[in-house]
Scaffold this motif. Sequence first.
Motif, mmCIF file in Angstrom:
data_model
loop_
_atom_site.group_PDB
_atom_site.id
_atom_site.type_symbol
_atom_site.label_atom_id
_atom_site.label_comp_id
_atom_site.label_asym_id
_atom_site.label_seq_id
_atom_site.Cartn_x
_atom_site.Cartn_y
_atom_site.Cartn_z
ATOM 1 N N MET A 148 57.802 69.289 -4.602
ATOM 2 C CA MET A 148 57.595 69.054 -3.173
ATOM 3 C C MET A 148 58.911 68.566 -2.575
ATOM 4 O O MET A 148 59.544 67.658 -3.091
ATOM 5 N N ILE A 149 59.256 69.176 -1.460
ATOM 6 C CA ILE A 149 60.604 69.028 -0.914
ATOM 7 C C ILE A 149 60.535 68.621 0.545
ATOM 8 O O ILE A 149 59.651 69.063 1.270
ATOM 9 N N THR A 150 61.473 67.780 0.959
ATOM 10 C CA THR A 150 61.674 67.556 2.392
ATOM 11 C C THR A 150 62.868 68.396 2.811
ATOM 12 O O THR A 150 63.925 68.328 2.179
ATOM 13 N N LEU A 151 62.672 69.185 3.861
ATOM 14 C CA LEU A 151 63.714 70.109 4.275
ATOM 15 C C LEU A 151 64.254 69.685 5.635
ATOM 16 O O LEU A 151 63.479 69.387 6.545
ATOM 17 N N ARG A 169 62.924 68.160 10.624
ATOM 18 C CA ARG A 169 62.743 67.589 9.298
ATOM 19 C C ARG A 169 61.292 67.780 8.907
ATOM 20 O O ARG A 169 60.392 67.347 9.608
ATOM 21 N N THR A 170 61.069 68.472 7.801
ATOM 22 C CA THR A 170 59.699 68.778 7.391
ATOM 23 C C THR A 170 59.475 68.315 5.967
ATOM 24 O O THR A 170 60.176 68.751 5.053
ATOM 25 N N PRO A 171 58.525 67.431 5.740
ATOM 26 C CA PRO A 171 58.248 66.961 4.379
ATOM 27 C C PRO A 171 57.224 67.852 3.668
ATOM 28 O O PRO A 171 56.570 68.691 4.293
ATOM 29 N N ASN A 172 57.103 67.639 2.357
ATOM 30 C CA ASN A 172 56.013 68.215 1.553
ATOM 31 C C ASN A 172 55.985 69.738 1.549
ATOM 32 O O ASN A 172 54.931 70.346 1.588
ATOM 33 N N LEU A 173 57.133 70.349 1.546
ATOM 34 C CA LEU A 173 57.194 71.798 1.409
ATOM 35 C C LEU A 173 57.337 72.131 -0.069
ATOM 36 O O LEU A 173 57.893 71.361 -0.833
ATOM 37 N N ARG A 174 56.860 73.294 -0.466
ATOM 38 C CA ARG A 174 56.935 73.695 -1.867
ATOM 39 C C ARG A 174 58.220 74.494 -2.096
ATOM 40 O O ARG A 174 58.463 75.489 -1.406
ATOM 41 N N ALA A 175 59.020 74.048 -3.057
ATOM 42 C CA ALA A 175 60.315 74.695 -3.312
ATOM 43 C C ALA A 175 60.154 76.182 -3.576
ATOM 44 O O ALA A 175 61.016 76.979 -3.236
ATOM 45 N N SER A 176 59.015 76.568 -4.150
ATOM 46 C CA SER A 176 58.801 77.977 -4.496
ATOM 47 C C SER A 176 58.437 78.824 -3.278
ATOM 48 O O SER A 176 58.314 80.037 -3.388
ATOM 49 N N MET A 177 58.243 78.186 -2.121
ATOM 50 C CA MET A 177 57.900 78.932 -0.908
ATOM 51 C C MET A 177 59.030 78.897 0.126
ATOM 52 O O MET A 177 58.924 79.500 1.184
ATOM 53 N N ILE A 178 60.092 78.143 -0.165
ATOM 54 C CA ILE A 178 61.188 78.026 0.805
ATOM 55 C C ILE A 178 62.229 79.085 0.504
ATOM 56 O O ILE A 178 62.826 79.100 -0.567
ATOM 57 N N GLU A 179 62.484 79.981 1.456
ATOM 58 C CA GLU A 179 63.586 80.928 1.292
ATOM 59 C C GLU A 179 64.862 80.207 1.723
ATOM 60 O O GLU A 179 64.860 79.518 2.737
ATOM 61 N N ILE A 180 65.918 80.368 0.953
ATOM 62 C CA ILE A 180 67.133 79.636 1.334
ATOM 63 C C ILE A 180 67.967 80.466 2.300
ATOM 64 O O ILE A 180 67.935 81.689 2.282
ATOM 65 N N TYR A 181 68.658 79.751 3.183
ATOM 66 C CA TYR A 181 69.652 80.390 4.037
ATOM 67 C C TYR A 181 70.799 79.409 4.230
ATOM 68 O O TYR A 181 70.678 78.221 3.895
ATOM 69 N N GLU A 182 71.894 79.890 4.756
ATOM 70 C CA GLU A 182 73.131 79.124 4.797
ATOM 71 C C GLU A 182 72.928 77.757 5.475
ATOM 72 O O GLU A 182 72.436 77.667 6.597
ATOM 73 N N GLY A 183 73.294 76.709 4.775
ATOM 74 C CA GLY A 183 73.375 75.391 5.398
ATOM 75 C C GLY A 183 72.118 74.549 5.358
ATOM 76 O O GLY A 183 72.107 73.456 5.918
ATOM 77 N N ILE A 184 71.027 75.001 4.734
ATOM 78 C CA ILE A 184 69.846 74.135 4.722
ATOM 79 C C ILE A 184 70.061 72.982 3.758
ATOM 80 O O ILE A 184 70.793 73.068 2.768
ATOM 81 N N ARG A 185 69.401 71.867 4.086
ATOM 82 C CA ARG A 185 69.517 70.664 3.262
ATOM 83 C C ARG A 185 68.130 70.280 2.770
ATOM 84 O O ARG A 185 67.235 70.005 3.560
ATOM 85 N N ALA A 186 67.998 70.260 1.448
ATOM 86 C CA ALA A 186 66.706 69.932 0.850
ATOM 87 C C ALA A 186 66.810 68.602 0.129
ATOM 88 O O ALA A 186 67.878 68.244 -0.390
ATOM 89 N N PHE A 187 65.716 67.862 0.133
ATOM 90 C CA PHE A 187 65.703 66.562 -0.527
ATOM 91 C C PHE A 187 64.453 66.405 -1.380
ATOM 92 O O PHE A 187 63.366 66.817 -0.972
#
Lengths: 975, 94
Positions: free
Chosen positions: A67-70, A76-94
Motif C-alpha cells: 500500500m502506497i501513498t502517491l 496526495r493519495t494514500p492507500n493505493l496498491r503498487a500493483s495498480m499504479i502505472e508509473i510516469y515521469e516524476g511521480i513520488r511514491a511513499f
Amino acid sequence: MRLDHLGAIDRSMPVNFEFDGVAYSGFAGDTLASALLANGVKLTGRSFKYHRPRGIFTIGSAEPNAMITLIEGAQRTPNLRASMIEIYEGIRAFSQNNWPSLRHDVMAINDVFSPFLGAGFYYKTFMWPRKFWENIYEPVIRRAAGLGSLATEPDQSVSEKAFAHCDLLVIGGGPAGLLAARTAARAGLDVILADEDTTLGGRLLYEQEEIDDAPASLWLQKLLIELRALPNVRLMTRTTVTGLYDGGTFSALERVSLHMQPAGDLPRECFWRIVAKHAILAAGALERPIAFANNDRPGIMLANAVRGYVNRFGVVPGLKVSIFANNDDARRTARDLMAAGVNVVAILDSRADAPSAENCPVYLKVEILNTEGRHGLTHLRFRHAAGEAYLATDCLGLSGGWNPSLHLACHMNGRPAWNDAIAAFVPSVDMVAGLTTAGAAAGVFSTLGAMRSGQDAALAALISLKVKAPAKSKLRLPDADDATYRITPLWAQKSDTRAWVDLANDVTTKDIDLAVQEGFISVEHMKRYTTQGMAPDQGKSANVLALAYLADTSGREIAQTGTTTFRPPFAPQSIGAMGAGGQKKGFAPERFLTSHAASVSLGAPMIEAGLWYRPSYFPQKGETTWRETCDREVGLVRSAVGVCDVSTLGKIDIQGQDAARFLDFIYTNTMSTLPEGRVRYGIMLREDGHVLDDGTTAHLGPNHYLMTTTTSAASQVMRHLDFVHQAYCADWDLSTISVTENWAQFAIAGPKARALIESLSGQPINLSFMGFVNLQLSEIVARVFRISFSGEESYELAVPARYGASLWHKLIVLAKTYEGGPYGMEALNVLRIEKGLLTHAEMHGRVTAFDLGLSSKMSSKKDFIGRAAAGRAGLLGPGREELVGLIAPVGHTISAGAHLYPTDKAPVRENDQGYVTSACYSPTLGRYLALAFLRDGREKQGQEIRLVDHLRDLDVLCQVENPVFYDNTGERLRG
Amino acid sequence: MRITCPHCGPRDRREFTYYGDKAYLTRPALEDARGWDGFLHLRDNIAGEVQDLWYHELGCAAWILVTRNTVTHEINHTSLIAQLHLTTSQKGTK
Ligand SMILES: [Zn+2]
C-alpha cells in the motif's frame, strides 16, 4: 533484475520516479510494483497491526501488502496498491505505516508484543473505563496501527460520472470475455467490454502461450483490431466493474487519467452507471496463498505474480526462485522462469503423488517448517518425503489454488456453491437473472475452455435477447491450451509460530483458533472477531483460505461453513468519483431571479430560499446593520412605494372546461364562483386534513386560471395537482403546467404604487383589490394582479421572464422618483408579520385551517381534498394550538422558536402552551411582534403570556393579540 | 433500480418520487370514518408483491402504479394511474 528479451514494456521510454525519497528508473508500461522489483526493492511497507516488513504479494488489484501513498503534483493519495499504479515521469511514491523509516520502524515493537495483540485484543483490553476510549485509547491505537494518512488540503482533482447503456456488458477482457464479446458483436449486439487492466487480454498478457500455433499476442492483436472496428462495440480498459445492482445496473470506475502524465483537461476518474440487458462475468480467478510459519516475508508472493512479472515486465523478482504449491498450475511458473533463464532452485509440492520430472529439483509431500530473512526471504526450512532440508531462496512463488472471481455474481445476495474438483467456490446456476459467468470466473481454467465458455455464454445471451446467432463459420474456436487442472487441497501447515491468513489485516491461524475457542464459529462472527477480510483488499486472496481453515478447525465441511456476504465495491472506489460534480454548485443547482445581477450590483446580500437566491436587503450608504436597512425599507413601503422581486412564487397554469371544478376540489373554499378578471385567496389541505399550502388564484379568461403557490411548496403542489387529476378525475377536461420560470413578477407596494404603475404604463389604472387585468407595456402584455403581501395597496406585475431584468431596472428608477426603492426578504417578512400573513413557518405541516383561524374558508357545500379528515374532532378544538399575535413590551426582544407558558407557572415542558413561529422588530409599531401558536389562543387575546427562549435566554411577558397587527380593517389595502 | 414509465420507457429511479401504497387511489365516501382511517393510516407491511405509487417527476409527470416485489426487488409491472381511473370510471363505478 530485468531480462532483456521479455516483457511488454517500452524500453525506449525510461521513466524516472521516487520511492521513499530515493530515485529509481523504470520503463513506460511498468507498474510501480514491477519497477520496484526491477530495481531490487523488496521491502515496500509495514503491516497493519504488527508492523512486519512486507513486500509485493500479487500482480493485480487484489494486493494486500504494498500500500502506497502517491504524490502527483499537488495531489496526495494514500492507500493505493503498487500493483495498480502505472508509473510516469516524476511521480513520488511513499511507503506507509512506518516511523521513522521503512527499514527502522519503531512500531515494529508491536511484533514483539504480538502474543498480547491477537484477535479481540482491542475489544477486551481497551473497553474500560469507558470514557478513556475516545480520548486516550483510540487516538493512540489509530496512530500505531493504520494505513496512510489523508491529505489535509481539499481534493482539487476533477472526476466525472457518466451513464452507459448496452445489450451486453462483458466484465473481463481475458480469453472468455474476448470470445463472449466477439460472438455477441458479430451477432450485432451493442457490447461493452470492460477490464480493469490497461490493455485487453487478461491472462494472455501474463503467460507464455500459443494460440493457433503462434504467440498468443498475435491472435489477440487480430481480434482487437476486429473489435475496435465494430461500431457496436465499446472497449473500456482501466475500468473496474465494482458492483451489481437491481435492474441490470452496474457501477464501474474508470481510471481516465489516474496515474498518467497529466494531459489536457481529462478527469481523474469517471464513475459509470452501466445499464445492461444482459451481462457476462468473465473476471477470471485469483490465486490464493497457503498458511505456514512466517509466510509473510518480502519475497514470498503468489506464483502467478512471479511468472507474471517475468512474462509481462521482464522482471525477475529473485535470483534464487523456489515454488511451493498444491496444484499443477504452479509448475507453469517454474517452466516459464526456467525458459527465461531464471534460476529456479526448487519446486516444493505438498502433494505426494505430483509429477517430479522437471528441469530442477522437485520435492514432494512438502511441509514448510519456517522461513528466514529479516527484510526479505533468505532461507526456507522444510520437511519432505525423504527428510528435512534447508534451502537458500530469495523468492518463493506460492500457490494454494485458484478462486474464481465471482464477487459480482454474489452482490445481489447470491451464495456460491463449493466445487470439490477445483477446491473452490463456483457460481451457482442463475444467481442473478440476466448474468452469466464464464471462463475462470466460472471455474473453467484452461485457455480453450475459457474461450468456449465465453462463446457459449454469449450464445445463451443471444437466445434470451432473441437475436440470431452468427454463422457457424464465425464461431470457430482457435487452437489453444486445454490442460487439465489438478489440485489437492491444502490450506495451512501446522506451525508453532504465526502463520498468516490475511496479510492486509494481520490475521493469523492463531486468531482463527482463538475465535473458534471463544465460540465465534459462524463465518460472519469469525470475520468480525478477527477482522479477517475487512482490510481495503476485502480479503480477496485470504477469504477462502480463512473459511477453509475455520471449517477444518471447527470440524465442518467448507460447503457447510459457507462464505461471508459479498458486497460492492469489488475494488476500492474513491468517493470523490462517486460524488463527481457534487461539490459546491454541483451539490445543488442555483435558481436565479431575472433581477439577480441588479440586486448584487446594489450590494444586496443574497440568501437561499430553496434553490433560489433572493436579496436579503439593499444597504444604502451610511447604514451599518441589516436592521437599519430593513427598518428603512419597511418605512418605504408604508409611506411611499417599494419594489420587490416575487418571481419565486410557484405559478401553475390551469386550463380546460373542468378547470373551475378542479379548483373547487383542490381548494377548501369555492373558486368556481370567481368571475373573470378576479383573484381569490385559497388554502388547500392534504388528505389528512392538514394545510398543504395557501395562495391566490386568478381567473385569467374563459376556462383559464393561474394558481400561485408559496415558494417552498411550489413543486409539492404541482405533484399534488397531478396526482389528484390523474388519480381521481383523469376524465375531466383539464391540463396543468408549471410556468414559474416563464414569468418574472414584481410586487409594487405602498401608497404611491398606483402612481408608479400609471407612470410606467402611461395610462390610468383602475383596478380594485383582488382584481386582475392585462396591461400593455410598450410591445408586451403584462399581467397585473392587485394583491398584497404587505397590507398596503399593492400590485404584482408579471412579464415574460426575458423582460424581467429590463422591467426591474425601470421600476427601480421610477421608484426613486416617488421616494421609494427596492426592498428585500427581511422587509418583506416584517411587512407580512405586521399584517399577520402566513408563510411555511406557520403552515409547517402540522396545522389545520382551524388552527390558522381559517375555518370559514372550508366550504360545506362541496367535496374537497382533506375535507373528511379535517372534520375529525381532534382537529377542530378545543385544546388546539391556535394562531395568535404576540406583542412584546417596548425594548424587549422576542424570537422565533421561543415557547409560551402561563404567567403563574414554571417555564418547563409540562406547562408548555405553545411556540413562536415568526418574530420581528416592527418599525411601524416600534416594538417586537410575533406570530405564534397558543393553546386555545383566540380566546386568550388581551391576556398576558410568558415567552421563554431557553436557548437565547429570553424571558418576556407578552400581550396576546389578533395576528393582524396592522390595518385590521383593510382600509389601506383596498385604497 | 429502474422503473419503466409507460410513457418514457425504463428510467433510473432517481427520476421518480415515491408517494405510497395504492390505497391512495380509492377515496372513501365523506362520512365513511372507518374507510378514511384505512385510507390514511392502515398499511400492510408485505414481504413480497406490493403495489405503490410513483411520480415521474423528472420526466413526463405521470403518476404510475408500480407492481414490485420487496423480497426480490423485481419490478413486475407498471401502469398509468390515469388510465386505470379511466377504465374504472368507464365501468360505471364512479
Ligand atoms: Zn415518464
